[in-house]
Design an enzyme around this catalytic site. Structure first.
Site, PDB file in Angstrom:
ATOM      1  N   LYS A  13       0.800  -1.239   0.097  1.00 51.21           N
ATOM      2  CA  LYS A  13      -0.002   0.002   0.003  1.00 51.21           C
ATOM      3  C   LYS A  13       0.901   1.171  -0.074  1.00 51.21           C
ATOM      4  CE  LYS A  13      -2.141  -1.177   4.025  1.00 51.21           C
ATOM      5  NZ  LYS A  13      -1.384  -2.427   4.371  1.00 51.21           N
ATOM      6  N   ARG A  88      -9.938   0.471   8.560  1.00 56.28           N
ATOM      7  CA  ARG A  88      -9.682  -0.716   8.770  1.00 56.28           C
ATOM      8  C   ARG A  88     -10.462  -1.499   9.709  1.00 56.28           C
ATOM      9  NH1 ARG A  88      -3.849   0.327   8.758  1.00 56.28           N
ATOM     10  NH2 ARG A  88      -2.451  -1.567   9.370  1.00 56.28           N
ATOM     11  N   ARG A 127      12.058  -5.232   5.204  1.00 60.06           N
ATOM     12  CA  ARG A 127      11.909  -3.826   4.837  1.00 60.06           C
ATOM     13  C   ARG A 127      12.918  -3.071   5.772  1.00 60.06           C
ATOM     14  NH1 ARG A 127       5.822  -1.783   5.281  1.00 60.06           N
ATOM     15  NH2 ARG A 127       6.025  -2.534   7.418  1.00 60.06           N
ATOM     16  N   ARG A 161      10.986  -0.748  11.053  1.00 61.48           N
ATOM     17  CA  ARG A 161      10.147  -0.570  12.213  1.00 61.48           C
ATOM     18  C   ARG A 161      10.098  -1.271  13.301  1.00 61.48           C
ATOM     19  NH1 ARG A 161       4.962   0.369   8.417  1.00 61.48           N
ATOM     20  NH2 ARG A 161       4.033  -0.935   9.968  1.00 61.48           N
ATOM     21  N   ARG A 172      -0.583  -8.696  13.138  1.00 65.41           N
ATOM     22  CA  ARG A 172      -1.049  -7.851  12.712  1.00 65.41           C
ATOM     23  C   ARG A 172      -1.794  -8.548  11.222  1.00 65.41           C
ATOM     24  NH1 ARG A 172       4.408  -4.949  11.112  1.00 65.41           N
ATOM     25  NH2 ARG A 172       3.100  -3.888   9.321  1.00 65.41           N
TER      26      ARG A 172
HETATM   27  P1  AP5 Z   1       4.748  -1.710   1.934  1.00 70.30           P
HETATM   28  O1  AP5 Z   1       4.451  -0.806   0.653  1.00 70.30           O
HETATM   29  O2  AP5 Z   1       5.653  -1.129   2.932  1.00 70.30           O
HETATM   30  O3  AP5 Z   1       3.673  -2.456   2.401  1.00 70.30           O
HETATM   31  P2  AP5 Z   1       2.255  -1.828   3.369  1.00 70.30           P
HETATM   32  O4  AP5 Z   1       1.205  -2.482   2.564  1.00 70.30           O
HETATM   33  O5  AP5 Z   1       2.437  -0.313   3.047  1.00 70.30           O
HETATM   34  O6  AP5 Z   1       2.658  -2.531   4.487  1.00 70.30           O
HETATM   35  P3  AP5 Z   1       2.592  -1.923   5.881  1.00 70.30           P
HETATM   36  O7  AP5 Z   1       3.229  -2.857   6.883  1.00 70.30           O
HETATM   37  O8  AP5 Z   1       2.998  -0.451   5.967  1.00 70.30           O
HETATM   38  O9  AP5 Z   1       1.262  -1.950   6.329  1.00 70.30           O
HETATM   39  P4  AP5 Z   1       0.301  -2.049   7.708  1.00 70.30           P
HETATM   40  O10 AP5 Z   1      -0.872  -1.783   7.141  1.00 70.30           O
HETATM   41  O11 AP5 Z   1       0.724  -3.177   8.583  1.00 70.30           O
HETATM   42  O12 AP5 Z   1       1.219  -0.913   8.559  1.00 70.30           O
HETATM   43  P5  AP5 Z   1       0.468   0.595   8.907  1.00 70.30           P
HETATM   44  O13 AP5 Z   1       1.792   1.504   8.899  1.00 70.30           O
HETATM   45  O14 AP5 Z   1      -0.529   1.108   8.259  1.00 70.30           O
HETATM   46  O15 AP5 Z   1       5.607  -2.997   1.215  1.00 70.30           O
HETATM   47  C1  AP5 Z   1       6.377  -3.985   2.293  1.00 70.30           C
HETATM   48  C2  AP5 Z   1       7.658  -4.283   1.769  1.00 70.30           C
HETATM   49  O16 AP5 Z   1       7.396  -4.924   0.686  1.00 70.30           O
HETATM   50  C3  AP5 Z   1       8.481  -3.292   1.227  1.00 70.30           C
HETATM   51  O17 AP5 Z   1       9.852  -3.363   1.594  1.00 70.30           O
HETATM   52  C4  AP5 Z   1       8.555  -3.101  -0.132  1.00 70.30           C
HETATM   53  O18 AP5 Z   1       9.585  -2.677  -1.013  1.00 70.30           O
HETATM   54  C5  AP5 Z   1       8.177  -4.604  -0.789  1.00 70.30           C
HETATM   55  N1  AP5 Z   1       7.193  -4.555  -1.604  1.00 70.30           N
HETATM   56  C6  AP5 Z   1       5.934  -4.040  -1.775  1.00 70.30           C
HETATM   57  N2  AP5 Z   1       5.445  -4.057  -3.048  1.00 70.30           N
HETATM   58  C7  AP5 Z   1       5.999  -5.459  -3.494  1.00 70.30           C
HETATM   59  C8  AP5 Z   1       5.645  -6.174  -4.581  1.00 70.30           C
HETATM   60  N3  AP5 Z   1       4.840  -6.163  -5.325  1.00 70.30           N
HETATM   61  N4  AP5 Z   1       6.776  -7.178  -4.837  1.00 70.30           N
HETATM   62  C9  AP5 Z   1       7.956  -7.441  -4.177  1.00 70.30           C
HETATM   63  N5  AP5 Z   1       7.917  -6.618  -2.890  1.00 70.30           N
HETATM   64  C10 AP5 Z   1       7.049  -5.391  -2.650  1.00 70.30           C
HETATM   65  O19 AP5 Z   1       0.022   0.452  10.453  1.00 70.30           O
HETATM   66  C11 AP5 Z   1       0.871   0.008  11.587  1.00 70.30           C
HETATM   67  C12 AP5 Z   1       0.141  -0.061  12.839  1.00 70.30           C
HETATM   68  O20 AP5 Z   1      -0.378   1.382  12.756  1.00 70.30           O
HETATM   69  C13 AP5 Z   1      -1.083  -1.126  12.571  1.00 70.30           C
HETATM   70  O21 AP5 Z   1      -0.585  -2.239  13.102  1.00 70.30           O
HETATM   71  C14 AP5 Z   1      -1.817  -0.352  13.970  1.00 70.30           C
HETATM   72  O22 AP5 Z   1      -1.569  -0.690  14.844  1.00 70.30           O
HETATM   73  C15 AP5 Z   1      -1.717   1.044  13.639  1.00 70.30           C
HETATM   74  N6  AP5 Z   1      -2.830   1.565  12.640  1.00 70.30           N
HETATM   75  C16 AP5 Z   1      -2.506   2.110  11.567  1.00 70.30           C
HETATM   76  N7  AP5 Z   1      -3.640   2.585  10.859  1.00 70.30           N
HETATM   77  C17 AP5 Z   1      -4.729   2.237  11.724  1.00 70.30           C
HETATM   78  C18 AP5 Z   1      -6.136   2.140  11.635  1.00 70.30           C
HETATM   79  N8  AP5 Z   1      -6.942   2.760  10.542  1.00 70.30           N
HETATM   80  N9  AP5 Z   1      -6.597   1.606  12.714  1.00 70.30           N
HETATM   81  C19 AP5 Z   1      -6.177   1.295  13.883  1.00 70.30           C
HETATM   82  N10 AP5 Z   1      -4.899   1.249  13.952  1.00 70.30           N
HETATM   83  C20 AP5 Z   1      -4.086   1.363  12.944  1.00 70.30           C
END
Ligand code: AP5
Length: 214
Positions: A13, A88, A127, A161, A172
Site C-alpha cells: 500500500k 481498517r 523492509r 520499524r 497484524r
Molecule cells: P509496503 O509498501 O511498505 O507495504 P504496506 O502495505 O504499506 O505495509 P505496512 O506494513 O506499512 O502496512 P500495515 O498496514 O501493517 O502498517 P501501517 O503502517 O498502516 O511494502 C512492504 C515491503 O514489501 C517493502 O519493503 C516493499 O519494498 C516490498 N514490496 C512492496 N510491493 C512489493 C511487490 N509487489 N513485490 C515485492 N516486494 C514488494 O500500520 C501500522 C500499525 O498502526 C497497525 O498495526 C496499527 O497498530 C496502527 N494503525 C494504522 N492505521 C490504523 C487504523 N486505521 N486503525 C487502527 N490502527 C491503525
C-alpha cells in the site's frame, strides 16, 4: 480523486501510494505514518498508540477517525488523496461515509491488493528505510543501487520499524483478516471495489492500478 488502498500488512500500500502520489499529484494519507510521527514526537496520542502498534493490534477507532477527519480538512488534501491503512474496521468505514457526506466529498474508488499472507512475512521482515529521507528498501526485492547508500538522498543511515518482526507481523495479519477483511464486501456492495494482483512485481502493480484509475 479520492482513493482507498486496501490490503494486509506488506501488500504494498505504502509503496504504491507514493507512486500514485507522484503521478496524480494527490497526497498519500497513511494512518500508520501519522501514528509513528506521533510516537516520535512524544505526544500523548503517540504514547497511547505506541504499545498497541508494537503488539500488532489496532489503535482505537475513535482516535483514528478523529485524526483522519482533521487531516483531510487541510489544504494539501483539496486536490485529492489516497487513504493508506484507513479504514481498517467496519466502524471506521461507516465513519468515513458520514465524514465524506458532511464534508461534501465523494469516494472514487477502493483498490483491494490481493496477496498471499505467507509472502507478507518475508516482505515485512526484510523492509527498511533511509533515516534521512524515508525512501523504502528491501533486503531482497529493492536494494539501493550502491549498498548502504540511499538512491534518493545519499544517506547512509537506515532504520527498521519496531513492529516489523515475524511475531508482530503474524498478529497484524490476524488483525487484518479478522477486522479489516470484512470491509472488502462493504465496498463491494457499494459497487466501488476493484481488485488487483498484489503479488506481481512492483512496476506491474503500479501499471494495474493506473489502468484501473485511468
Ligand atoms: P509496503 O509498501 O511498505 O507495504 P504496506 O502495505 O504499506 O505495509 P505496512 O506494513 O506499512 O502496512 P500495515 O498496514 O501493517 O502498517 P501501517 O503502517 O498502516 O511494502 C512492504 C515491503 O514489501 C517493502 O519493503 C516493499 O519494498 C516490498 N514490496 C512492496 N510491493 C512489493 C511487490 N509487489 N513485490 C515485492 N516486494 C514488494 O500500520 C501500522 C500499525 O498502526 C497497525 O498495526 C496499527 O497498530 C496502527 N494503525 C494504522 N492505521 C490504523 C487504523 N486505521 N486503525 C487502527 N490502527 C491503525
Amino acid at each position: 480523486m479520492k482513493l482507498i488502498l486496501l490490503g494486509p500488512p506488506g501488500a504494498g500500500k505504502g509503496t504504491q501510494a507514493k507512486r500514485l502520489q507522484e503521478s496524480y499529484s494527490i497526497i498519500q494519507l497513511s494512518t500508520g505514518d501519522m501514528l509513528r510521527a506521533e510516537v516520535d514526537s512524544g505526544s500523548a496520542l503517540g504514547a497511547q498508540a505506541k504499545e498497541v502498534m508494537e503488539s500488532g493490534e489496532l489503535v482505537s477507532d475513535e482516535l483514528i477517525i478523529k485524526m483522519i477527519s482533521s487531516r483531510i480538512d487541510k489544504d494539501d488534501c483539496k486536490a485529492g488523496f489516497i487513504l493508506d491503512g484507513f479504514p481498517r474496521t467496519t466502524p471506521q468505514a461507516e465513519a468515513l461515509d458520514v465524514m465524506f457526506d458532511e464534508k461534501g466529498l465523494k469516494l472514487d474508488c477502493v483498490i483491494e491488493m490481493q496477496v498471499d499472507d505467507e509472502a507478507m512475512v518475508e516482505r515485512i521482515t526484510g523492509r527498511y528505510t533511509c533515516s534521512a529521507c524515508g525512501r523504502g528498501y528491501h533486503d531482497s526485492f529493492k536494494k539501493p543501487d550502491v549498498e548502504g547508500v540511499c538512491n534518493k538522498c545519499g544517506g547512509t543511515e537506515f532504520s527498521r520499524r519496531a513492529d516489523d518482526n515475524a511475531e508482530t507481523v503474524r498478529s497484524r495479519l490476524q488483525a487484518y483478516n479478522e477486522q479489516t477483511a470484512p470491509i472488502i464486501s462493504y465496498y463491494g456492495n457499494k459497487g466501488i471495489l476493484k481488485s488487483i494482483d498484489g503479488m506481481a512485481a512492483i512496476d506491474d502493480v503500479t501499471k494495474q492500478m493506473k489502468d484501473l484509475i485511468g
